[in-house]
Design a protein around this motif. Structure first.
Motif, mmCIF file in Angstrom:
data_model
loop_
_atom_site.group_PDB
_atom_site.id
_atom_site.type_symbol
_atom_site.label_atom_id
_atom_site.label_comp_id
_atom_site.label_asym_id
_atom_site.label_seq_id
_atom_site.Cartn_x
_atom_site.Cartn_y
_atom_site.Cartn_z
ATOM 1 N N THR A 35 0.830 -1.191 0.000
ATOM 2 C CA THR A 35 0.000 0.000 0.000
ATOM 3 C C THR A 35 0.869 1.246 0.000
ATOM 4 O O THR A 35 1.800 1.349 0.794
ATOM 5 C CB THR A 35 -0.899 0.015 1.251
ATOM 6 N N GLU A 105 -13.002 -3.293 8.089
ATOM 7 C CA GLU A 105 -12.320 -3.983 6.994
ATOM 8 C C GLU A 105 -13.352 -4.634 6.089
ATOM 9 O O GLU A 105 -14.386 -5.118 6.541
ATOM 10 C CB GLU A 105 -11.386 -5.045 7.560
ATOM 11 N N ASP A 107 -13.275 -6.894 2.165
ATOM 12 C CA ASP A 107 -12.642 -7.355 0.927
ATOM 13 C C ASP A 107 -11.171 -6.948 0.818
ATOM 14 O O ASP A 107 -10.685 -6.573 -0.255
ATOM 15 C CB ASP A 107 -13.405 -6.817 -0.294
ATOM 16 N N GLY A 108 -10.463 -7.019 1.940
ATOM 17 C CA GLY A 108 -9.030 -6.747 1.916
ATOM 18 C C GLY A 108 -8.626 -5.296 1.996
ATOM 19 O O GLY A 108 -7.437 -4.972 1.900
ATOM 20 N N VAL A 109 -9.583 -4.371 2.152
ATOM 21 C CA VAL A 109 -9.249 -2.962 2.387
ATOM 22 C C VAL A 109 -9.774 -2.564 3.761
ATOM 23 O O VAL A 109 -10.756 -3.125 4.249
ATOM 24 C CB VAL A 109 -9.823 -2.035 1.300
ATOM 25 N N TYR A 110 -9.141 -1.602 4.382
ATOM 26 C CA TYR A 110 -9.493 -1.252 5.750
ATOM 27 C C TYR A 110 -9.091 0.190 6.028
ATOM 28 O O TYR A 110 -8.238 0.780 5.351
ATOM 29 C CB TYR A 110 -8.797 -2.197 6.739
ATOM 30 N N ARG A 131 -4.581 -1.743 2.102
ATOM 31 C CA ARG A 131 -5.076 -2.930 1.397
ATOM 32 C C ARG A 131 -4.076 -4.059 1.577
ATOM 33 O O ARG A 131 -2.867 -3.858 1.452
ATOM 34 C CB ARG A 131 -5.224 -2.608 -0.093
ATOM 35 N N ASP A 132 -4.571 -5.269 1.861
ATOM 36 C CA ASP A 132 -3.670 -6.423 1.924
ATOM 37 C C ASP A 132 -4.197 -7.598 1.116
ATOM 38 O O ASP A 132 -3.695 -8.709 1.211
ATOM 39 C CB ASP A 132 -3.399 -6.847 3.371
ATOM 40 N N TYR A 135 -6.475 -6.958 -5.958
ATOM 41 C CA TYR A 135 -7.164 -5.829 -6.576
ATOM 42 C C TYR A 135 -7.105 -5.940 -8.086
ATOM 43 O O TYR A 135 -6.027 -6.143 -8.668
ATOM 44 C CB TYR A 135 -6.535 -4.498 -6.167
ATOM 45 N N THR A 232 -5.305 3.551 -6.065
ATOM 46 C CA THR A 232 -5.445 4.603 -5.065
ATOM 47 C C THR A 232 -6.166 5.792 -5.687
ATOM 48 O O THR A 232 -6.272 5.916 -6.913
ATOM 49 C CB THR A 232 -4.079 5.058 -4.528
ATOM 50 N N ILE A 251 -8.229 3.848 -1.282
ATOM 51 C CA ILE A 251 -7.719 2.757 -2.095
ATOM 52 C C ILE A 251 -8.844 1.763 -2.387
ATOM 53 O O ILE A 251 -9.714 1.529 -1.545
ATOM 54 C CB ILE A 251 -6.552 2.063 -1.366
ATOM 55 N N GLY A 253 -10.054 -2.209 -3.538
ATOM 56 C CA GLY A 253 -9.603 -3.570 -3.352
ATOM 57 C C GLY A 253 -10.615 -4.562 -3.890
ATOM 58 O O GLY A 253 -11.758 -4.202 -4.207
#
Length: 302
Positions: A35, A105, A107-110, A131-132, A135, A232, A251, A253
């Protein structure tokens, strides 16, 4: 550290330090590029945050004086939850600053927002996102897939004191000059349109309310900003069409950008106090048309 804003009344208008990525704990199954750094204007006093939604833990680094050691572990506090966001708090002792954080959080974004209540004529505030997960952008070459919408709840903190119901008790007669306070929260609703054909984004935060008093606040317009190849985005926040009051960033994701997370920082946007209002806020939203979409997405035509 920022100066606090003396509280608004019921008659109010209807209406930074360095940053680093928001680091979610755990190892993603399908990692993407790291990120990018959260913009300084958004990060404020927050350097990084580790949020484990499954285990209900939140650790904040960079907020000054929130706890000892410098990296502070916050406690889950369901009593302070607001629609769409989990609350976490910390206060080391009765005369130490009280901190509130909100996180979510999807779908992998927070994203998270953190605030220490006014004490000694200052507040400590900031926000972060990241994001982890995977995407991919929607395929803008296919009709109807390039323009997508996102909707859901917004939560913010304001540099004034809230109701104080979560503060540790102090001895009777303790001077107000040294008593800590609890930061005020703002809730609202947000709607965003993103066009992946021309890589632009815009939206609005509306139905904004100062939670402790019920005071209605003015809408915040997210003016057209730019989406990068890495997913982003950023842009200006305005009151109405001309008055720039801050910035937003975030961002995307998930597959076809199924969710987004972001934050904003605005100031001098609320009348009725004796000083400069300062607000940090976050939003974590599902794309309309997905399984987790907000009810407002259910329109007569997609």
């Amino acid at each position: 550290m920022k100066r606090f804003w003396l509280g608004i009344t019921a008659a109010a208008v209807v209406s930074a330090c360095g940053g680093d990525t928001f680091n979610n704990s755990g190892t993603p199954e399908n990692p993407v590029a790291p990120t990018p750094t959260v913009p300084e204007a958004i990060a404020g006093d927050v350097t990084s945050v580790s949020y484990d939604q499954a285990n209900q833990t939140l650790t904040v680094t960079g907020s000054q004086l929130d706890n000892t050691p410098f990296e502070a572990v916050y406690t889950r506090n369901t009593a302070l939850d607001v629609p769409g966001y989990e609350a976490y708090t910390t206060q080391d002792g009765s005369l130490d600053r009280h901190f509130t954080a909100y996180a979510q959080e999807r779908d992998g974004v927070y994203a998270t927002v953190v605030g220490g209540g006014p004490q000694f004529n200052s507040v400590i505030m900031g926000a972060s996102f990241g994001r982890d997960g995977t995407y991919t952008a929607p395929d803008a070459s296919q009709d109807g897939l390039g323009l997508v919408s996102y909707a859901g709840n917004y939560v913010g903190i304001l540099n004034t004191e809230g109701d104080g119901n979560d503060l540790l008790p102090v001895t009777a007669g303790t001077s107000d000059d040294i008593r800590p306070t609890q930061i005020a929260e703002i809730t609202g609703v947000i709607f965003i349109n993103a066009d992946f054909a021309d890589n632009s984004i815009n939206g609005i935060v509306y139905d904004r309310v100062l939670a402790d008093s019920g005071t209605t606040l003015e809408d915040l317009s997210l003016f057209p900003g730019t989406i990068t190849a890495n997913g982003t985005f950023d842009g200006e926040v305005r009151l109405g069409s001309t008055q720039t009051v801050g910035t937003y960033a975030g961002i995307f994701g998930g597959t076809d950008a199924s969710a987004l997370a972001g934050a904003l920082n605005v100031s001098n946007h609320i009348s009725g106090g004796s000083g400069e209002a300062l607000e940090y806020g976050v939003f974590v939203l599902a794309q309309c048309g997905t399984a987790n979409a907000d009810a407002v997405c259910n329109q007569p035509q997609p």
